[in-house]
Write a protein that holds these residues in place. Structure first.
Motif, short mmCIF file in Angstrom:
data_model
loop_
_atom_site.label_atom_id
_atom_site.label_comp_id
_atom_site.label_asym_id
_atom_site.label_seq_id
_atom_site.Cartn_x
_atom_site.Cartn_y
_atom_site.Cartn_z
N GLU A 135 0.77 -1.20 0.01
CA GLU A 135 -0.04 -0.02 0.17
C GLU A 135 0.91 1.26 -0.08
O GLU A 135 2.04 1.21 0.86
N ARG A 136 0.58 2.28 -0.64
CA ARG A 136 1.23 3.61 -0.87
C ARG A 136 0.07 4.58 -0.84
O ARG A 136 -0.81 4.71 -1.33
N LEU A 137 0.58 5.66 -0.01
CA LEU A 137 -0.25 6.62 0.21
C LEU A 137 0.58 8.13 0.43
O LEU A 137 1.55 8.05 1.29
N ILE A 138 0.11 9.20 -0.41
CA ILE A 138 0.70 10.31 0.03
C ILE A 138 -0.34 11.30 0.85
O ILE A 138 -1.41 11.38 0.35
N VAL A 139 -0.08 11.83 1.83
CA VAL A 139 -1.02 12.74 2.63
C VAL A 139 -0.46 14.14 2.61
O VAL A 139 0.62 14.40 3.20
N PRO A 140 -1.34 15.07 1.87
CA PRO A 140 -0.67 16.45 2.29
C PRO A 140 -0.70 16.92 3.36
O PRO A 140 -1.50 16.81 4.11
N ASN A 141 0.16 17.85 3.87
CA ASN A 141 0.26 18.34 5.06
C ASN A 141 0.73 19.86 5.28
O ASN A 141 1.58 20.23 5.67
#
Length: 368
Positions: A135-141
């Protein structure tokens, strides 16, 4: 060459069992993933049907890369889907690794988290190795806040949040080496695609596989999508082709794209067996290679000719990219494109522009 911008003529109509994307079809009705397709359709409407996305079905991290052509702007997905995330974005940077052993639902789990603070796009990256998938995820912060592990895992998928209580942080380099090995084993960076020449009026697979030589238009297309290589002594990805004894022909076409190796099984490059017997008519050498490819590129070189996806008997062919050369006045060669897939295949990108016409060149190669 035909002078038309309607790709519906490329495909023999089917009552059911397949979906067709021709630059006009409502993508929200295509494939099993109607929810995702509706989102894609909305994006296409916002872009005025001038662009699309490129990528594989499944979990994606999308980043638009715009490329201009004579007629349209095509939008390609980030190459992130095809590279090793941990090696590229975690190793050498401050990050945290966690393990959870013998979870009843997910088995052994490894979680890696890196926080990226920069002026342009601060974000978290979350990478998970599970029993049967990554699983891969980019979470904007944008507010540069510290996001709890449980919250990040829930963003990947709601069911993962409960793993947070079981995770144990591991700091030794041995785990990093194991993650690199595991990711390498589960990453796909080699692909093989069949390429079949269809001449004017051909409707049976025996005729198509029986095209002994490439036409000038077919050769021009092959030179656009790849480089001709000599198989004898070839040390790169072979995709089942013989590089020692010439049993699968002398030449093939190959390319590297987005750090991935792509070998094309080209019908006219594979051995042709002359004669009148059943084996000769079926051209089994060619059928054996192309019939085992999941994706087929069909090149139509002829007027008033369409392709019936069921004319080639195969349990493995599921996706067809149908390409036909056209010319507009004195301009360079252009290609009319249609995509067909078995109804069991989820809708996938890239979207076709409307009209579905591409100028021959690097942009078309990248899109295809």
């Amino acid at each position: 060459m035909a002078d038309t911008t309607s790709s519906r003529m490329l495909v023999t109509p089917k009552a059911s069992g397949f979906w067709v994307e021709d630059g006009v079809a409502d993508v929200s009705t295509l494939g099993r993933r109607s929810g995702a397709a509706k989102t894609i359709a909305a994006r296409k409407a916002e872009a005025g049907s001038a662009g699309g996305d490129d990528g594989k079905a499944g979990r994606r991290v999308s980043r638009a890369i715009s490329m201009g052509t004579a007629d349209a702007i095509y939008t390609l997905e980030s190459r992130d889907v095809d590279i090793n995330w941990y090696a590229s974005y975690f190793v050498g940077k401050e990050h945290q690794n966690y393990i959870c052993q013998a979870d009843s639902e997910f088995g052994d789990v490894i979680v890696s988290i890196v926080k990226v603070d920069n002026d342009q796009s601060p974000h978290y990256r979350v990478f998970m190795l599970l029993r049967d998938k990554n699983e891969r995820l980019i979470v904007p912060n944008p507010k540069l806040r510290k996001i709890a592990v449980k919250e990040l895992l829930t963003m990947v998928a709601p069911g993962y949040g409960r793993l947070a209580k079981k995770l144990v942080r591991v700091t030794n380099l041995g785990l990093q080496r194991e993650i690199l090995k595991l990711e390498d084993l589960t990453s796909v960076n080699r692909y093989k695609f069949g390429v079949l020449l269809v001449k004017a009026g051909q409707t049976h697979e025996q005729d198509m596989f029986g095209n002994e030589h490439a036409t000038p238009a077919f050769e021009e297309f092959l030179e656009c999508i790849g480089t001709r290589i000599e198989l004898e002594g070839w040390e790169g990805y072979k995709a089942g082709l013989d590089n020692k004894f010439g049993n699968t022909g002398k030449y093939s076409y190959y390319t590297d794209i987005h750090e991935c190796a792509v070998m094309f099984h080209v019908s006219t490059c594979l051995p042709f067996t002359p004669g009148e017997g059943a084996e000769m008519k079926q051209q089994l050498q060619r059928k054996r290679q192309l019939g085992n490819d999941v994706v087929m590129i069909i090149f139509i070189d002829g007027e008033d000719t369409s392709f019936d996806v069921e004319c080639v008997a195969s349990h493995f062919n599921h996706i067809w990219a149908i390409v036909k050369p056209i010319r507009r006045e004195s301009r360079a060669t252009q290609y009319l494109v249609s995509i067909v897939a078995n109804e069991s295949v989820p809708y996938f990108m890239p979207l076709l522009p409307s009209p579905p016409v591409f100028v021959r060149g690097e942009d078309f190669r990248m899109w295809l």
